[in-house]
Write a protein that holds these residues in place. Sequence first.
Motif, PDB file in Angstrom:
ATOM      1  N   SER A 139       0.829  -1.198   0.000  1.00 18.34           N
ATOM      2  CA  SER A 139       0.000   0.000   0.000  1.00 18.34           C
ATOM      3  C   SER A 139       0.869   1.256   0.000  1.00 18.34           C
ATOM      4  O   SER A 139       0.598   2.210  -0.731  1.00 18.34           O
ATOM      5  N   ALA A 140       1.909   1.261   0.823  1.00 15.92           N
ATOM      6  CA  ALA A 140       2.799   2.423   0.864  1.00 15.92           C
ATOM      7  C   ALA A 140       3.510   2.610  -0.469  1.00 15.92           C
ATOM      8  O   ALA A 140       3.689   3.747  -0.956  1.00 15.92           O
ATOM      9  N   LEU A 141       3.903   1.510  -1.100  1.00 14.00           N
ATOM     10  CA  LEU A 141       4.565   1.588  -2.395  1.00 14.00           C
ATOM     11  C   LEU A 141       3.616   2.137  -3.462  1.00 14.00           C
ATOM     12  O   LEU A 141       4.001   2.967  -4.283  1.00 14.00           O
ATOM     13  N   GLU A 142       2.367   1.678  -3.420  1.00 13.52           N
ATOM     14  CA  GLU A 142       1.381   2.158  -4.384  1.00 13.52           C
ATOM     15  C   GLU A 142       1.137   3.646  -4.210  1.00 13.52           C
ATOM     16  O   GLU A 142       1.043   4.390  -5.191  1.00 13.52           O
ATOM     17  N   GLU A 143       1.027   4.105  -2.968  1.00 15.67           N
ATOM     18  CA  GLU A 143       0.833   5.536  -2.718  1.00 15.67           C
ATOM     19  C   GLU A 143       2.020   6.348  -3.225  1.00 15.67           C
ATOM     20  O   GLU A 143       1.852   7.435  -3.794  1.00 15.67           O
ATOM     21  N   SER A 144       3.224   5.822  -3.062  1.00 14.80           N
ATOM     22  CA  SER A 144       4.413   6.526  -3.553  1.00 14.80           C
ATOM     23  C   SER A 144       4.385   6.644  -5.074  1.00 14.80           C
ATOM     24  O   SER A 144       4.740   7.691  -5.632  1.00 14.80           O
ATOM     25  N   ILE A 145       3.930   5.570  -5.758  1.00 17.90           N
ATOM     26  CA  ILE A 145       3.849   5.605  -7.216  1.00 17.90           C
ATOM     27  C   ILE A 145       2.883   6.673  -7.680  1.00 17.90           C
ATOM     28  O   ILE A 145       3.161   7.456  -8.605  1.00 17.90           O
ATOM     29  N   PHE A 146       1.723   6.766  -7.055  1.00 14.60           N
ATOM     30  CA  PHE A 146       0.732   7.757  -7.455  1.00 14.60           C
ATOM     31  C   PHE A 146       1.200   9.180  -7.141  1.00 14.60           C
ATOM     32  O   PHE A 146       0.896  10.120  -7.872  1.00 14.60           O
ATOM     33  N   LYS A 147       1.954   9.341  -6.056  1.00 18.26           N
ATOM     34  CA  LYS A 147       2.508  10.656  -5.763  1.00 18.26           C
ATOM     35  C   LYS A 147       3.533  11.066  -6.817  1.00 18.26           C
ATOM     36  O   LYS A 147       3.563  12.215  -7.263  1.00 18.26           O
ATOM     37  N   LEU A 148       4.384  10.117  -7.215  1.00  9.92           N
ATOM     38  CA  LEU A 148       5.353  10.399  -8.272  1.00  9.92           C
ATOM     39  C   LEU A 148       4.650  10.733  -9.584  1.00  9.92           C
ATOM     40  O   LEU A 148       5.075  11.623 -10.326  1.00  9.92           O
ATOM     41  N   ASN A 149       3.558  10.024  -9.860  1.00  8.58           N
ATOM     42  CA  ASN A 149       2.787  10.312 -11.071  1.00  8.58           C
ATOM     43  C   ASN A 149       2.236  11.740 -11.044  1.00  8.58           C
ATOM     44  O   ASN A 149       2.275  12.456 -12.045  1.00  8.58           O
ATOM     45  N   GLY A 150       1.725  12.157  -9.873  1.00  9.81           N
ATOM     46  CA  GLY A 150       1.224  13.526  -9.744  1.00  9.81           C
ATOM     47  C   GLY A 150       2.316  14.560  -9.918  1.00  9.81           C
ATOM     48  O   GLY A 150       2.109  15.600 -10.555  1.00  9.81           O
ATOM     49  N   MET A 151       3.496  14.298  -9.370  1.00 10.82           N
ATOM     50  CA  MET A 151       4.619  15.223  -9.522  1.00 10.82           C
ATOM     51  C   MET A 151       5.059  15.322 -10.980  1.00 10.82           C
ATOM     52  O   MET A 151       5.367  16.414 -11.475  1.00 10.82           O
ATOM     53  N   LEU A 152       5.073  14.181 -11.680  1.00  9.20           N
ATOM     54  CA  LEU A 152       5.433  14.208 -13.106  1.00  9.20           C
ATOM     55  C   LEU A 152       4.420  15.001 -13.917  1.00  9.20           C
ATOM     56  O   LEU A 152       4.784  15.722 -14.859  1.00  9.20           O
ATOM     57  N   LEU A 153       3.140  14.881 -13.575  1.00  6.13           N
ATOM     58  CA  LEU A 153       2.113  15.659 -14.272  1.00  6.13           C
ATOM     59  C   LEU A 153       2.305  17.153 -14.041  1.00  6.13           C
ATOM     60  O   LEU A 153       2.111  17.970 -14.953  1.00  6.13           O
ATOM     61  N   ASN A 154       2.675  17.532 -12.817  1.00  7.58           N
ATOM     62  CA  ASN A 154       2.937  18.949 -12.535  1.00  7.58           C
ATOM     63  C   ASN A 154       4.130  19.462 -13.332  1.00  7.58           C
ATOM     64  O   ASN A 154       4.111  20.592 -13.855  1.00  7.58           O
ATOM     65  N   ILE A 155       5.177  18.633 -13.446  1.00  3.94           N
ATOM     66  CA  ILE A 155       6.337  19.030 -14.254  1.00  3.94           C
ATOM     67  C   ILE A 155       5.944  19.179 -15.719  1.00  3.94           C
ATOM     68  O   ILE A 155       6.366  20.110 -16.406  1.00  3.94           O
ATOM     69  N   LYS A 156       5.089  18.270 -16.198  1.00  6.21           N
ATOM     70  CA  LYS A 156       4.629  18.345 -17.586  1.00  6.21           C
ATOM     71  C   LYS A 156       3.852  19.625 -17.831  1.00  6.21           C
ATOM     72  O   LYS A 156       4.031  20.293 -18.857  1.00  6.21           O
ATOM     73  N   ARG A 157       2.974  20.004 -16.900  1.00  9.68           N
ATOM     74  CA  ARG A 157       2.207  21.250 -17.045  1.00  9.68           C
ATOM     75  C   ARG A 157       3.132  22.456 -17.040  1.00  9.68           C
ATOM     76  O   ARG A 157       2.929  23.407 -17.793  1.00  9.68           O
ATOM     77  N   THR A 158       4.153  22.433 -16.175  1.00 16.02           N
ATOM     78  CA  THR A 158       5.100  23.550 -16.131  1.00 16.02           C
ATOM     79  C   THR A 158       5.856  23.674 -17.448  1.00 16.02           C
ATOM     80  O   THR A 158       6.065  24.782 -17.967  1.00 16.02           O
ATOM     81  N   GLN A 159       6.257  22.538 -18.020  1.00 12.45           N
ATOM     82  CA  GLN A 159       6.942  22.561 -19.309  1.00 12.45           C
ATOM     83  C   GLN A 159       6.030  23.118 -20.398  1.00 12.45           C
ATOM     84  O   GLN A 159       6.472  23.894 -21.261  1.00 12.45           O
ATOM     85  N   LYS A 160       4.772  22.733 -20.378  1.00  6.71           N
ATOM     86  CA  LYS A 160       3.821  23.273 -21.356  1.00  6.71           C
ATOM     87  C   LYS A 160       3.680  24.777 -21.201  1.00  6.71           C
ATOM     88  O   LYS A 160       3.601  25.523 -22.187  1.00  6.71           O
ATOM     89  N   TYR A 161       3.654  25.255 -19.954  1.00  4.10           N
ATOM     90  CA  TYR A 161       3.514  26.685 -19.700  1.00  4.10           C
ATOM     91  C   TYR A 161       4.690  27.468 -20.283  1.00  4.10           C
ATOM     92  O   TYR A 161       4.495  28.466 -20.997  1.00  4.10           O
ATOM     93  N   PHE A 162       5.906  26.994 -20.005  1.00  4.56           N
ATOM     94  CA  PHE A 162       7.079  27.702 -20.530  1.00  4.56           C
ATOM     95  C   PHE A 162       7.184  27.569 -22.047  1.00  4.56           C
ATOM     96  O   PHE A 162       7.650  28.492 -22.726  1.00  4.56           O
ATOM     97  N   HIS A 163       6.747  26.417 -22.583  1.00  5.75           N
ATOM     98  CA  HIS A 163       6.734  26.250 -24.038  1.00  5.75           C
ATOM     99  C   HIS A 163       5.796  27.271 -24.685  1.00  5.75           C
ATOM    100  O   HIS A 163       6.131  27.899 -25.697  1.00  5.75           O
ATOM    101  N   THR A 164       4.633  27.467 -24.071  1.00  4.83           N
ATOM    102  CA  THR A 164       3.677  28.453 -24.589  1.00  4.83           C
ATOM    103  C   THR A 164       4.232  29.867 -24.480  1.00  4.83           C
ATOM    104  O   THR A 164       4.106  30.666 -25.420  1.00  4.83           O
ATOM    105  N   ARG A 165       4.830  30.183 -23.334  1.00  5.56           N
ATOM    106  CA  ARG A 165       5.419  31.521 -23.164  1.00  5.56           C
ATOM    107  C   ARG A 165       6.494  31.790 -24.209  1.00  5.56           C
ATOM    108  O   ARG A 165       6.591  32.891 -24.772  1.00  5.56           O
ATOM    109  N   GLU A 166       7.326  30.774 -24.476  1.00  5.64           N
ATOM    110  CA  GLU A 166       8.395  30.939 -25.465  1.00  5.64           C
ATOM    111  C   GLU A 166       7.828  31.182 -26.865  1.00  5.64           C
ATOM    112  O   GLU A 166       8.274  32.083 -27.589  1.00  5.64           O
ATOM    113  N   ASN A 167       6.830  30.386 -27.251  1.00  4.02           N
ATOM    114  CA  ASN A 167       6.239  30.548 -28.578  1.00  4.02           C
ATOM    115  C   ASN A 167       5.542  31.893 -28.728  1.00  4.02           C
ATOM    116  O   ASN A 167       5.634  32.543 -29.771  1.00  4.02           O
TER     117      ASN A 167
END
Length: 215
Positions: A139-167
């Motif tokens: 259970s603890a391992l599964e929760e860690s995986i989902f937390k990492l998934n959420g952090m990766l999604l936040n990084i992806k959104r940040t990259q999209k934001y800077f990509h849009t600003r650059e364009n």
Amino acid sequence: MAAFYILLSCLLYVFLVAVSEVDATALTTAIGPNERLCFYTDVDKAGEKIGFYFAVQSGGSFDIDFEVKDPNDKVLLDGVRERQGDYVLTANTIGEYAFCFENDMSTLTEKLIDFDIMVESEPRRDPPAKPGQIAEQTSALEESIFKLNGMLLNIKRTQKYFHTRENRGFDTVKSTMNRLFWYALLESLGVVGMAILQVYILQTFFTKTGRKYKV
């Protein structure tokens, strides 16, 4: 040692489940003046989550009209002159969902748009039980995986934001350079025109009744 392999197997299982439960489409498209484009995605079962993200990268004031419809042509989301959006909605109807962009406000300017359409199901599936497996660790391992998934999604959104600003910044610089070019060209034509007009006026000033006087 056996516990380590069990945890490693659980980690790989949860990761594969998380990856297999997401169906996403990332596209970049150009929409011409007075043009309407629609994109479609299928939902296989009710209750799935649909993620919809878009951002206008270049063109005009970086705005666009959009509309999201369910299989019954019911409007779920819409917006007028929106620059970007990030939405999550629940698909209560099985079938084909439409995501439409409309560039009616521009008569000459083409718009470039980045967008993602993601259909996601997030069931918390338990790994298959094995001898010696510890439920608390799993259970603890599964929760860690989902937390990492959420952090990766936040990084992806940040990259999209800077990509849009650059364009958008690049498009603004390109538009400013074009305006400066045409302004400099008109200014040069104005200077040449004034010089020709001055020569003509001086020539006319020293011409009287068909007789020319030398100075």
